[in-house]
Motif scaffolding. Structure first.
Motif, PDB file in Angstrom:
ATOM      1  N   ASP A  11      88.024  33.200   1.716  1.00  0.00           N
ATOM      2  CA  ASP A  11      87.199  32.454   2.767  1.00  0.00           C
ATOM      3  C   ASP A  11      86.003  32.135   2.419  1.00  0.00           C
ATOM      4  O   ASP A  11      84.904  32.318   3.193  1.00  0.00           O
ATOM      5  N   VAL A  12      85.611  31.906   1.117  1.00  0.00           N
ATOM      6  CA  VAL A  12      84.237  31.407   0.619  1.00  0.00           C
ATOM      7  C   VAL A  12      84.043  29.986   1.181  1.00  0.00           C
ATOM      8  O   VAL A  12      84.710  29.106   1.008  1.00  0.00           O
ATOM      9  N   PRO A  13      82.927  29.658   1.540  1.00  0.00           N
ATOM     10  CA  PRO A  13      82.281  28.531   1.970  1.00  0.00           C
ATOM     11  C   PRO A  13      82.393  27.452   0.867  1.00  0.00           C
ATOM     12  O   PRO A  13      81.938  27.713  -0.217  1.00  0.00           O
ATOM     13  N   VAL A  14      82.719  26.224   1.178  1.00  0.00           N
ATOM     14  CA  VAL A  14      82.804  25.255   0.185  1.00  0.00           C
ATOM     15  C   VAL A  14      81.579  24.894  -0.533  1.00  0.00           C
ATOM     16  O   VAL A  14      81.360  24.810  -1.574  1.00  0.00           O
ATOM     17  N   GLY A  15      80.421  24.789   0.252  1.00  0.00           N
ATOM     18  CA  GLY A  15      79.163  24.551  -0.236  1.00  0.00           C
ATOM     19  C   GLY A  15      78.594  25.733  -1.422  1.00  0.00           C
ATOM     20  O   GLY A  15      77.843  25.483  -2.245  1.00  0.00           O
ATOM     21  N   VAL A  20      76.614  27.254  -6.694  1.00  0.00           N
ATOM     22  CA  VAL A  20      76.963  27.913  -8.207  1.00  0.00           C
ATOM     23  C   VAL A  20      76.908  26.875  -9.364  1.00  0.00           C
ATOM     24  O   VAL A  20      76.383  27.288 -10.416  1.00  0.00           O
ATOM     25  N   GLU A  21      77.492  25.805  -8.939  1.00  0.00           N
ATOM     26  CA  GLU A  21      77.086  24.616 -10.220  1.00  0.00           C
ATOM     27  C   GLU A  21      75.843  24.476 -10.379  1.00  0.00           C
ATOM     28  O   GLU A  21      75.477  24.194 -11.407  1.00  0.00           O
ATOM     29  N   ASP A  22      74.972  24.273  -9.085  1.00  0.00           N
ATOM     30  CA  ASP A  22      73.572  24.162  -9.372  1.00  0.00           C
ATOM     31  C   ASP A  22      72.980  25.380 -10.254  1.00  0.00           C
ATOM     32  O   ASP A  22      72.143  24.956 -11.341  1.00  0.00           O
ATOM     33  N   LEU A  23      73.227  26.455  -9.885  1.00  0.00           N
ATOM     34  CA  LEU A  23      72.876  27.587 -10.651  1.00  0.00           C
ATOM     35  C   LEU A  23      73.257  27.757 -12.133  1.00  0.00           C
ATOM     36  O   LEU A  23      72.348  28.052 -12.879  1.00  0.00           O
ATOM     37  N   LYS A  24      74.346  27.142 -12.431  1.00  0.00           N
ATOM     38  CA  LYS A  24      75.045  27.004 -13.821  1.00  0.00           C
ATOM     39  C   LYS A  24      73.986  26.088 -14.437  1.00  0.00           C
ATOM     40  O   LYS A  24      73.711  26.421 -15.581  1.00  0.00           O
ATOM     41  N   ALA A  25      73.612  24.916 -13.845  1.00  0.00           N
ATOM     42  CA  ALA A  25      72.857  23.963 -14.520  1.00  0.00           C
ATOM     43  C   ALA A  25      71.393  24.370 -14.752  1.00  0.00           C
ATOM     44  O   ALA A  25      70.871  24.316 -15.797  1.00  0.00           O
ATOM     45  N   GLY A 136      74.950  19.916 -14.511  1.00  0.00           N
ATOM     46  CA  GLY A 136      76.236  20.295 -13.603  1.00  0.00           C
ATOM     47  C   GLY A 136      76.770  19.107 -12.908  1.00  0.00           C
ATOM     48  O   GLY A 136      76.369  17.843 -13.557  1.00  0.00           O
ATOM     49  N   TYR A 137      77.780  18.903 -12.164  1.00  0.00           N
ATOM     50  CA  TYR A 137      78.238  18.043 -11.447  1.00  0.00           C
ATOM     51  C   TYR A 137      77.708  17.399 -10.412  1.00  0.00           C
ATOM     52  O   TYR A 137      78.044  16.420  -9.958  1.00  0.00           O
TER      53      TYR A 137
END
Length: 189
Positions: A11-15, A20-25, A136-137
């Motif tokens: 039940d992880v929120p979509v945001g 996570v993608e921002d942090l990866k970038a 990231g995306y």
């Protein structure tokens, strides 16, 4: 068992995935910076490779283009030529509708220094934020929200740099600077 602490939660929120993608970038960008600093050979964090070599040209020096209005020929001409290709090839056909009194556009935008400065900044951000390897995306979304939309609002506003330009008339110097406030003037005793 429903309360088992070893069981994964779905039940992880979509945001959270976007975060996570921002942090990866950001991690990828920081990793690249650390690698560049490490390759520079142990200079102080505040010291550039050019400082370490006594001011000699370094391959990192041309990596980040300066503010376009500070360039002189032929660098300005080269940067403007590349900007014109992007504006006329990407921005105009993809984002600009028919000009109107509420959404102006000047086909001679490159003769308006304010337009050149804003579009150049938007283009630099576009180059950085449309590369998934560095941003990231979510980069294109950030570019639209933080760079394109505000730049177009300012440029196409009725009080923007194209305010004196209409379909039949082009005015470069329609806004002359006013008197500099006295607080900005240096008075000689």
């Amino acid at each position: 068992m429903a309360g088992d602490p070893d069981e994964p939660r779905f039940d992880v929120p979509v945001g959270l995935f976007e975060d996570v993608e921002d942090l990866k970038a950001q991690l990828a960008a920081l990793t690249a910076q650390v690698q560049a600093l490490t390759a520079a050979g142990g200079t102080d964090p505040g010291q550039t490779a050019a400082d370490d070599t006594g001011g000699e040209d370094d391959e990192e020096e041309g990596k980040y283009p300066p503010f376009i209005l500070l360039l002189e020929s032929p660098e300005y001409d080269d940067e403007l030529r590349a900007l014109i290709e992007w504006v006329e090839g990407v921005l105009v056909p993809g984002y600009l509708g028919e000009p109107s009194a509420d959404a102006r556009w000047c086909p001679f935008w490159f003769e308006h220094p304010v337009a050149v400065a804003r579009l150049h900044a938007c283009w630099l951000a576009w180059q950085e934020l449309t590369d998934p390897a560095t941003c990231g995306y979510t980069g294109p979304s950030v570019w639209h929200r933080d760079h394109l939309d505000p730049a177009l609002r300012e440029l196409r506003a009725p009080t923007g740099p194209f305010q004196g330009c209409t379909k039949g008339e082009h005015q470069i110097n329609h806004r002359l600077p006013g008197q500099v406030p006295s607080a900005w003037r240096v008075e000689n005793p």
